[in-house]
Design an enzyme around this catalytic site. Sequence first.
Site, PDB file in Angstrom:
ATOM      1  N   GLY A  66      -2.678  -2.521  -2.509  1.00  0.00           N
ATOM      2  CA  GLY A  66      -3.752  -3.165  -3.255  1.00  0.00           C
ATOM      3  C   GLY A  66      -4.014  -4.524  -2.632  1.00  0.00           C
ATOM      4  O   GLY A  66      -3.803  -4.692  -1.426  1.00  0.00           O
ATOM      5  N   ARG A 104       4.420  -8.414 -18.469  1.00  0.00           N
ATOM      6  CA  ARG A 104       4.814  -8.304 -17.075  1.00  0.00           C
ATOM      7  C   ARG A 104       5.380  -9.659 -16.658  1.00  0.00           C
ATOM      8  O   ARG A 104       4.719 -10.692 -16.809  1.00  0.00           O
ATOM      9  CB  ARG A 104       3.600  -7.997 -16.228  1.00  0.00           C
ATOM     10  CG  ARG A 104       3.951  -7.908 -14.781  1.00  0.00           C
ATOM     11  CD  ARG A 104       2.745  -7.602 -13.950  1.00  0.00           C
ATOM     12  NE  ARG A 104       3.164  -7.037 -12.695  1.00  0.00           N
ATOM     13  CZ  ARG A 104       2.375  -6.380 -11.894  1.00  0.00           C
ATOM     14  NH1 ARG A 104       1.133  -6.176 -12.230  1.00  0.00           N
ATOM     15  NH2 ARG A 104       2.819  -5.907 -10.766  1.00  0.00           N
ATOM     16  N   GLU A 113       1.025   0.508 -14.142  1.00  0.00           N
ATOM     17  CA  GLU A 113       2.103  -0.430 -14.484  1.00  0.00           C
ATOM     18  C   GLU A 113       2.083  -0.774 -15.974  1.00  0.00           C
ATOM     19  O   GLU A 113       3.124  -0.979 -16.589  1.00  0.00           O
ATOM     20  CB  GLU A 113       1.945  -1.705 -13.646  1.00  0.00           C
ATOM     21  CG  GLU A 113       2.245  -1.454 -12.174  1.00  0.00           C
ATOM     22  CD  GLU A 113       1.384  -2.267 -11.236  1.00  0.00           C
ATOM     23  OE1 GLU A 113       0.145  -2.096 -11.266  1.00  0.00           O
ATOM     24  OE2 GLU A 113       1.930  -3.078 -10.481  1.00  0.00           O
ATOM     25  N   ARG A 147      -2.174 -12.826   2.018  1.00  0.00           N
ATOM     26  CA  ARG A 147      -0.805 -13.198   2.428  1.00  0.00           C
ATOM     27  C   ARG A 147      -0.470 -12.507   3.750  1.00  0.00           C
ATOM     28  O   ARG A 147      -0.900 -11.381   3.978  1.00  0.00           O
ATOM     29  CB  ARG A 147       0.203 -12.748   1.351  1.00  0.00           C
ATOM     30  CG  ARG A 147       0.075 -13.514   0.059  1.00  0.00           C
ATOM     31  CD  ARG A 147       0.901 -12.885  -1.051  1.00  0.00           C
ATOM     32  NE  ARG A 147       0.080 -12.156  -1.996  1.00  0.00           N
ATOM     33  CZ  ARG A 147       0.539 -11.284  -2.896  1.00  0.00           C
ATOM     34  NH1 ARG A 147       1.822 -11.007  -2.949  1.00  0.00           N
ATOM     35  NH2 ARG A 147      -0.273 -10.686  -3.730  1.00  0.00           N
ATOM     36  N   HIS A 180       6.573  -5.193  -7.025  1.00  0.00           N
ATOM     37  CA  HIS A 180       5.802  -4.008  -7.418  1.00  0.00           C
ATOM     38  C   HIS A 180       6.691  -2.940  -8.055  1.00  0.00           C
ATOM     39  O   HIS A 180       6.378  -1.749  -8.032  1.00  0.00           O
ATOM     40  CB  HIS A 180       5.051  -3.385  -6.211  1.00  0.00           C
ATOM     41  CG  HIS A 180       3.969  -4.248  -5.656  1.00  0.00           C
ATOM     42  ND1 HIS A 180       3.808  -4.501  -4.311  1.00  0.00           N
ATOM     43  CD2 HIS A 180       2.987  -4.939  -6.275  1.00  0.00           C
ATOM     44  CE1 HIS A 180       2.784  -5.309  -4.133  1.00  0.00           C
ATOM     45  NE2 HIS A 180       2.262  -5.587  -5.313  1.00  0.00           N
ATOM     46  N   ASN A 237      -0.423  -9.094 -19.050  1.00  0.00           N
ATOM     47  CA  ASN A 237      -0.165  -9.436 -17.651  1.00  0.00           C
ATOM     48  C   ASN A 237      -0.863 -10.774 -17.398  1.00  0.00           C
ATOM     49  O   ASN A 237      -2.065 -10.817 -17.186  1.00  0.00           O
ATOM     50  CB  ASN A 237      -0.735  -8.327 -16.760  1.00  0.00           C
ATOM     51  CG  ASN A 237      -0.467  -8.571 -15.293  1.00  0.00           C
ATOM     52  OD1 ASN A 237       0.108  -9.597 -14.911  1.00  0.00           O
ATOM     53  ND2 ASN A 237      -0.889  -7.639 -14.445  1.00  0.00           N
ATOM     54  N   GLY A 292      -4.857   2.472  -1.643  1.00  0.00           N
ATOM     55  CA  GLY A 292      -4.195   3.775  -1.502  1.00  0.00           C
ATOM     56  C   GLY A 292      -4.859   4.871  -2.326  1.00  0.00           C
ATOM     57  O   GLY A 292      -4.938   6.021  -1.908  1.00  0.00           O
ATOM     58  N   GLU A 293      -5.359   4.499  -3.503  1.00  0.00           N
ATOM     59  CA  GLU A 293      -5.966   5.509  -4.383  1.00  0.00           C
ATOM     60  C   GLU A 293      -7.419   5.804  -4.025  1.00  0.00           C
ATOM     61  O   GLU A 293      -7.925   6.885  -4.329  1.00  0.00           O
ATOM     62  CB  GLU A 293      -5.929   5.022  -5.844  1.00  0.00           C
ATOM     63  CG  GLU A 293      -4.530   4.930  -6.412  1.00  0.00           C
ATOM     64  CD  GLU A 293      -4.486   4.204  -7.748  1.00  0.00           C
ATOM     65  OE1 GLU A 293      -5.508   4.177  -8.460  1.00  0.00           O
ATOM     66  OE2 GLU A 293      -3.429   3.643  -8.072  1.00  0.00           O
ATOM     67  N   ASN A 294      -8.099   4.827  -3.415  1.00  0.00           N
ATOM     68  CA  ASN A 294      -9.559   4.936  -3.301  1.00  0.00           C
ATOM     69  C   ASN A 294     -10.147   5.039  -1.903  1.00  0.00           C
ATOM     70  O   ASN A 294     -11.344   5.242  -1.767  1.00  0.00           O
ATOM     71  CB  ASN A 294     -10.211   3.722  -3.988  1.00  0.00           C
ATOM     72  CG  ASN A 294      -9.910   3.691  -5.464  1.00  0.00           C
ATOM     73  OD1 ASN A 294     -10.192   4.651  -6.177  1.00  0.00           O
ATOM     74  ND2 ASN A 294      -9.302   2.616  -5.938  1.00  0.00           N
ATOM     75  N   ASP A 312     -11.080  -8.546   1.028  1.00  0.00           N
ATOM     76  CA  ASP A 312     -11.342  -7.314   0.275  1.00  0.00           C
ATOM     77  C   ASP A 312     -11.524  -6.142   1.238  1.00  0.00           C
ATOM     78  O   ASP A 312     -12.397  -6.172   2.110  1.00  0.00           O
ATOM     79  CB  ASP A 312     -12.603  -7.520  -0.574  1.00  0.00           C
ATOM     80  CG  ASP A 312     -12.816  -6.352  -1.524  1.00  0.00           C
ATOM     81  OD1 ASP A 312     -12.580  -6.524  -2.724  1.00  0.00           O
ATOM     82  OD2 ASP A 312     -13.226  -5.272  -1.043  1.00  0.00           O
ATOM     83  N   MET A 313     -10.714  -5.107   1.065  1.00  0.00           N
ATOM     84  CA  MET A 313     -10.728  -3.994   2.020  1.00  0.00           C
ATOM     85  C   MET A 313     -12.084  -3.306   2.084  1.00  0.00           C
ATOM     86  O   MET A 313     -12.536  -2.915   3.164  1.00  0.00           O
ATOM     87  CB  MET A 313      -9.620  -3.001   1.646  1.00  0.00           C
ATOM     88  CG  MET A 313      -9.453  -1.866   2.599  1.00  0.00           C
ATOM     89  SD  MET A 313      -9.208  -2.389   4.322  1.00  0.00           S
ATOM     90  CE  MET A 313      -7.468  -2.819   4.343  1.00  0.00           C
TER      91      MET A 313
HETATM   92  P1  ADP Z   1      -4.461  -5.821  -7.274  1.00  0.00           P
HETATM   93  O1  ADP Z   1      -4.131  -5.037  -8.515  1.00  0.00           O
HETATM   94  O2  ADP Z   1      -3.301  -6.109  -6.371  1.00  0.00           O
HETATM   95  O3  ADP Z   1      -5.356  -6.986  -7.486  1.00  0.00           O
HETATM   96  P2  ADP Z   1      -5.872  -3.410  -6.532  1.00  0.00           P
HETATM   97  O4  ADP Z   1      -4.759  -2.437  -6.615  1.00  0.00           O
HETATM   98  O5  ADP Z   1      -6.921  -3.374  -7.571  1.00  0.00           O
HETATM   99  O6  ADP Z   1      -5.333  -4.886  -6.360  1.00  0.00           O
HETATM  100  O7  ADP Z   1      -6.569  -3.223  -5.099  1.00  0.00           O
HETATM  101  C1  ADP Z   1      -7.599  -4.056  -4.673  1.00  0.00           C
HETATM  102  C2  ADP Z   1      -7.964  -3.654  -3.255  1.00  0.00           C
HETATM  103  O8  ADP Z   1      -8.376  -2.279  -3.266  1.00  0.00           O
HETATM  104  C3  ADP Z   1      -9.118  -4.458  -2.667  1.00  0.00           C
HETATM  105  O9  ADP Z   1      -8.841  -4.827  -1.332  1.00  0.00           O
HETATM  106  C4  ADP Z   1     -10.261  -3.457  -2.707  1.00  0.00           C
HETATM  107  O10 ADP Z   1     -11.211  -3.684  -1.697  1.00  0.00           O
HETATM  108  C5  ADP Z   1      -9.520  -2.169  -2.449  1.00  0.00           C
HETATM  109  N1  ADP Z   1     -10.331  -1.008  -2.815  1.00  0.00           N
HETATM  110  C6  ADP Z   1     -10.725  -0.584  -4.032  1.00  0.00           C
HETATM  111  N2  ADP Z   1     -11.534   0.500  -3.926  1.00  0.00           N
HETATM  112  C7  ADP Z   1     -11.656   0.762  -2.607  1.00  0.00           C
HETATM  113  C8  ADP Z   1     -12.349   1.757  -1.830  1.00  0.00           C
HETATM  114  N3  ADP Z   1     -13.099   2.677  -2.406  1.00  0.00           N
HETATM  115  N4  ADP Z   1     -12.228   1.708  -0.488  1.00  0.00           N
HETATM  116  C9  ADP Z   1     -11.473   0.765   0.110  1.00  0.00           C
HETATM  117  N5  ADP Z   1     -10.797  -0.193  -0.552  1.00  0.00           N
HETATM  118  C10 ADP Z   1     -10.880  -0.189  -1.886  1.00  0.00           C
END
Ligand code: ADP
Length: 403
Positions: A209, A92, A378, A240, A180, A8, A329-331, A282-283
């Site tokens: 993400g 990719r 992916e 974005r 995606h 990738n 979404g996962e975390n 960063d979330m």
């Molecule tokens: P990409 O692959 O598009 O670079 P990711 O799927 O790895 O991105 O997602 C990155 C985002 O997920 C970031 O904004 C990060 O802060 C957020 N993130 C990861 N873990 C957590 C968590 N525990 N709580 C909130 N946000 C999270």
Amino acid sequence: MDTILVVNAGSSSVKFQVFGVESGNTLKRQMRGQVDGIGTHPRLRATGPDRAVLADRAFAAAAVPDVPAALAAAGNWLREELHIGPIAIGHRVVHGGPDHDAPVRVSAEVLQRLERYISLAPLHQPYNLAPIRSVLARFPDIPQVACFDTAFHRGHSPLADRYAIPEKLYAEGVRRYGFHGLSYEYIAAALPQIAPELAGKRVIVAHLGSGASMCAMDGGRSVESTMGFTALDGLPMGTRPGQLDPGVVLYLATEKGMSPADIQTFLYKDCGLKGLSGVSNDMRELQDSGDARAQFAVDYFVYRIGLNAGMLAAAMSGVDGFVFTAGIGENSPKLRAAIAGKLAWLGVSLDAAANAEGRSLISRPGSPTPVYVIPTDEELMIARHTLALLAPGPIRSQYERAS
Ligand code: ADP
């Protein structure tokens, strides 16, 4: 053991993973790594399935000046020190253009065709293709497979595929592609095992993400996406803006005197959560911040996901299930709960404990619309496609992610 290398490649880093091909075409992840700091402070890092560090070494900037050199550095390390010589490389590639609805084995002719799509994805496509070109020149006998982020969406109806602009532009490729796709395809393939009751149904999948989009999936096929011609459209993302009136772009050009290059940088790097909050893209940092603008950016993200879910539900005349995936979404149970709150009118009722514990099914037993968290993969999808193009036949792969 035979291995498949998955690549990738981006503008400043090349991520890679190695999958072993075990008996019966079972794929098993052996390592993940990356070369980052290309041209500035190149560094190769790799870890095994147990997170053991396999490599962590720096290179002189001149030794790894570009993306092909980064892949060569990783390839040399794999070959010379680990004696891993992949039987094929899966890449990719962000854009497959109008014609590719499936992965393709790359030849010089195919590569030439994919180069035509550079203008459709100027920030990604050149970096995706550069290592393919260099491997083709140096190791012409290694099969290479291009896997596209757009391919999964190519079955959209003309209604979903068009903008209301003259046909000539559609013919030359100005279409609502959606991205995606490898992530959504992985989720579609995982649904029969993880959520069999949803496999043939209408599901909204939210890939949240740094880049974020949502897909309306009916019977495992994409029918609508929040993204369009480029990966700028739809949901607000890390940097974005998501959906934006094109009049704003005209305003930037005419009133602010910004050049096309300035506007491109602005839209890809300075907007979204970063632009809104002025704090971070960063979330995690936004959620931890005490700054009111950070909270506003989080609220905005949640609001726009709710709006777009309504649009995707309308595209399918209803929704039977909802899936969260990718980094946020996962975390983030907190974000999932806030988003679920916006989806109550679509029949979503979250189980707070299941959500907090990070279970797979996070809705209440009686929730008319079940909600799942499914980690995406992916790279595994790319490895599967690569193997399938090499050796037609059934492919099994481990569902659990060896991290
Ligand atoms: P990409 O692959 O598009 O670079 P990711 O799927 O790895 O991105 O997602 C990155 C985002 O997920 C970031 O904004 C990060 O802060 C957020 N993130 C990861 N873990 C957590 C968590 N525990 N709580 C909130 N946000 C999270």
